[in-house]
Scaffold this active site. Structure first.
Site, PDB file in Angstrom:
ATOM      1  CG  ASP A 104      93.270  67.756 -21.128  1.00 40.29           C
ATOM      2  OD1 ASP A 104      92.548  68.255 -20.240  1.00 40.29           O
ATOM      3  OD2 ASP A 104      94.185  68.402 -21.696  1.00 40.29           O
ATOM      4  CG  HIS A 119      86.063  72.049 -28.899  1.00 41.73           C
ATOM      5  ND1 HIS A 119      87.195  72.801 -29.123  1.00 41.73           N
ATOM      6  CD2 HIS A 119      85.015  72.810 -29.326  1.00 41.73           C
ATOM      7  CE1 HIS A 119      86.849  73.974 -29.661  1.00 41.73           C
ATOM      8  NE2 HIS A 119      85.536  74.005 -29.786  1.00 41.73           N
ATOM      9  CB  CYS A 155      77.728  50.631 -31.887  1.00 42.03           C
ATOM     10  SG  CYS A 155      76.227  50.980 -30.956  1.00 42.03           S
ATOM     11  CB  THR A 196      92.679  79.247 -26.453  1.00 41.58           C
ATOM     12  OG1 THR A 196      92.044  79.138 -27.741  1.00 41.58           O
ATOM     13  CG2 THR A 196      92.135  80.468 -25.732  1.00 41.58           C
ATOM     14  CB  SER A 197      95.502  79.710 -31.287  1.00 38.57           C
ATOM     15  OG  SER A 197      94.482  78.777 -31.607  1.00 38.57           O
ATOM     16  CB  ALA A 239      99.031  78.353 -18.525  1.00 35.68           C
TER      17      ALA A 239
END
Ligand code: BJW
Ligand code: ZN
Length: 255
Positions: A104, A119, A155, A196-197, A239
């Site tokens: 995001d 990522h 494309c 984060t894991s 968080a």
């Protein structure tokens, strides 16, 4: 939320702080984490099974539909207090780098500059065949809400199928971003691993790189992860509660 005094002092004296963030940082913006069970229309699917090139080859309408649904959710979401605190802490520390695994753009929308996306990003699709970027039509996509499948665009250069501009399992991370992330971890004084894991490699190795180079590693997560054994401090909480408390504590400390 009480922030340990030693941690406040360390951040206060730091020249360079790195935030490594994961899906938990966007959870309080209403974006489900990657390893949360999928809900609603997607309840019968497993994210790990959808996030691969093989899945796209097998059923590109299913995979494209899932990513468009997620892109729509992100467009409707707002940055939360954690994204804002990460951006605001730049005013207290000489150098701050934000390394995110998230696809995001909520760190950017909260005001963070030069965010390193390990990522990829939902809003930067590319051609599956020739890798050229594909321009998305403006506005919030409305089709995915109606059903789970959606045909990907073609494309305009080679006619190939357009795919999400994210890094799937088995694919290498973008070289420039990865190198910048490693370089930041080698020189930072403090690394915060937030939401984060710490399961997915190679991103999960960044805190150890920082620790090896002398940085203090701090984790912010309401749940146990393998990083608990490495981190000097584990701030157990959401968080959006912990990060503003940290920012306020650092800012309030007299110079
Ligand atoms: C909160 C909270 C709140 C909740 N506040 N916190 C065995 C050993 C080592 C490696 C491998 C292995 N088997 C396979 C591999 C390789 C693989 C891998 O690591 N797999 C693991 C599953 C084991 N890695 C790869 O394939 C990578 N590439 C690679 O290795 O390439 C090699 C290569 C080299 C050269 C040529 C070719 C190949 C690529 C990895 C790409 C990962 N991509 C994804 C999908 C992106 C697109 C998408 O979003 O769909 O990235 S996977 C997914 O996981 C996504 C995330 O960025 C990533 C990390 O997840 P994250 O952010 O940690 O989320 P969750 O859900 O796991 O955790 C959320 C956390 O938040 C939890 O801890 C909660 O407690 C917490 N939380 N509420 C704070 N309010
Ligand atoms: Zn192409």
């Amino acid at each position: 939320m009480d922030i340990p005094a030693d941690l406040i002092t360390t951040v206060h004296n730091a020249n360079h702080v790195v935030f490594l963030t994961g899906a938990g940082v966007s959870a309080e913006s209403g974006i489900p984490t990657f390893r949360d069970a999928l809900t609603g229309l997607w309840a019968n699917f497993d994210a790990e099974q959808l996030a691969s090139a093989d899945a796209f080859r097998r059923d590109r309408e299913l995979v494209w539909g899932w990513y468009e649904w997620r892109r729509m959710m992100v467009m409707k979401a707002k940055p939360n207090a954690a994204h804002r605190a990460v951006a605001e802490i730049s005013s207290e520390v000489r150098r701050v780098d934000v390394i995110t695994q998230n696809v995001d753009d909520l760190h950017e929308r909260a005001g963070s500059q030069n965010v390193i996306h390990l990522h990829g990003r939902l809003n930067r699709p590319v051609c599956f065949a020739c890798q050229r970027p594909h321009e998305l039509s403006p506005g919030i996509p409305d089709e995915p809400e109606g059903g789970r499948r959606l045909a990907p665009p073609r494309c305009e250069y080679c006619g190939g199928y357009v795919r999400p501009g994210v890094v799937w399992f088995g694919e290498p991370l973008p070289r420039r971003e990865w190198n910048a992330a490693v370089a930041a971890c080698e020189t930072c004084d403090v690394l915060f691993s937030v939401g984060t894991s710490s399961i997915v490699q190679p991103a999960a190795s960044l805190p150890s790189i920082a620790a090896r180079h002398g940085a203090m590693v701090v984790q912010v997560n309401p749940n146990w992860t393998s990083l608990d054994d490495v981190a000097a401090f584990n701030l157990a909480g959401g968080a959006a509660v912990v990060m503003p408390a940290l920012f306020e504590a650092v800012r309030a400390r007299p110079r």
